[in-house]
Design a protein around this motif. Sequence first.
Motif, mmCIF file in Angstrom:
data_model
loop_
_atom_site.group_PDB
_atom_site.id
_atom_site.type_symbol
_atom_site.label_atom_id
_atom_site.label_comp_id
_atom_site.label_asym_id
_atom_site.label_seq_id
_atom_site.Cartn_x
_atom_site.Cartn_y
_atom_site.Cartn_z
ATOM 1 N N ARG A 44 20.914 -2.100 -20.942
ATOM 2 C CA ARG A 44 22.224 -1.424 -20.912
ATOM 3 C C ARG A 44 22.285 -0.238 -21.866
ATOM 4 N N VAL A 240 22.068 6.361 -24.115
ATOM 5 C CA VAL A 240 22.812 6.238 -25.373
ATOM 6 C C VAL A 240 21.929 6.733 -26.525
ATOM 7 N N VAL A 243 21.803 5.947 -33.355
ATOM 8 C CA VAL A 243 22.649 6.438 -34.446
ATOM 9 C C VAL A 243 22.175 5.853 -35.770
ATOM 10 N N GLU A 244 22.314 6.652 -36.822
ATOM 11 C CA GLU A 244 21.927 6.197 -38.154
ATOM 12 C C GLU A 244 23.005 5.247 -38.672
ATOM 13 N N GLU A 245 22.564 4.126 -39.229
ATOM 14 C CA GLU A 245 23.540 3.182 -39.780
ATOM 15 C C GLU A 245 23.899 3.558 -41.199
ATOM 16 N N ARG B 1 18.668 3.531 -41.478
ATOM 17 C CA ARG B 1 18.264 2.629 -40.399
ATOM 18 C C ARG B 1 18.943 3.039 -39.105
ATOM 19 N N GLU B 2 18.202 2.963 -38.006
ATOM 20 C CA GLU B 2 18.773 3.349 -36.713
ATOM 21 C C GLU B 2 19.267 2.115 -35.962
ATOM 22 N N THR B 3 20.379 2.264 -35.284
ATOM 23 C CA THR B 3 20.885 1.158 -34.479
ATOM 24 C C THR B 3 21.083 1.654 -33.049
ATOM 25 N N GLN B 4 20.910 0.755 -32.085
ATOM 26 C CA GLN B 4 21.018 1.164 -30.686
ATOM 27 C C GLN B 4 22.286 0.591 -30.064
ATOM 28 N N LEU B 5 23.206 1.453 -29.710
ATOM 29 C CA LEU B 5 24.436 1.018 -29.038
ATOM 30 C C LEU B 5 24.168 0.892 -27.537
ATOM 31 N N ARG B 6 25.090 0.202 -26.830
ATOM 32 C CA ARG B 6 24.951 0.055 -25.381
ATOM 33 C C ARG B 6 25.944 0.944 -24.651
ATOM 34 N N MET B 7 25.668 1.079 -23.343
ATOM 35 C CA MET B 7 26.453 2.004 -22.523
ATOM 36 C C MET B 7 27.954 1.702 -22.555
ATOM 37 N N PHE B 10 30.691 3.278 -24.714
ATOM 38 C CA PHE B 10 31.152 4.653 -24.478
ATOM 39 C C PHE B 10 32.056 4.792 -23.253
#
Lengths: 245, 14
Positions: A44, A240, A243-245, B1-7, B10
């Motif tokens: 997703r 998507v 993004v940096e936390e 730190r990078e985080t991955q959001l989901r569709m 948005f």
Amino acid sequence: MLELRLTRAGLLKKVLESIRDLVTDANFDCAATGCSLQAMDSSRVAMLSLLLRPDGFEHYRCDRNISMGMNLANMARMLRCASDDDTVTINADDAQDKISDYEMKLMHITSENLEIPEAGYEAIVKMPASLFARICKDLGTIGDTVMISVTKEGIQFFTRGDIRTANIFCRKTTPVAKEKEAISIEMEKPVSLTLALRYLISFTKATPLAKQVTISMSYGRPIVVEYKMEIMDHIRFYLVPKVEE
Amino acid sequence: RETQLRMEAFYTFN
């Protein structure tokens, strides 16, 4: 009754090849206004939307809205039996005389469609589809993510990996540039997004469908990679950003 | 730190 006829099966094959890495099963929603598909990948994180306009087909008849759930690998397997310039007919309900007749099981797929607003983007870049594909492929051998930055001068692709960094800058071309080489930028403000390269590489499977690709970006929103087909409308891929936390 | 959001973070479901 639904009846779609296309004298160039190759086009449908290319559409399928461009989406089947991302999605296994999908609903083709057919209506009088055209055939559309929206589907997300299993994580997703990426999504695609496809519209095939009725006038892109040699024959298009859709008496009632119908949702055809299909396994894309099976559909691709069936279409592999057709040459690019063969005629392909898809029909639901009563069949007609044909030289060859393939039947495929439809599936019931529960899918929820997302409402995607047609909002403006901070930066829109049009560039040769083959150039974008090459950049994604090349950078994919170096890093996992790419930072795409758009300024009024051009579009920059930056990646970092174990073997160090790579940076590709494509300068905006002059208005007289040939279409296949042109890079144009419409921009309200500079935008920079970090994206997973493996999805972008998967999107570029649609490269044979269009000469140019349109990349729309806004800060903190999914990037849109759009291929406009000559006779069939469009295929759009959404991803998507990280993004940096 | 990078985080991955989901569709769906948005867009809203129809």
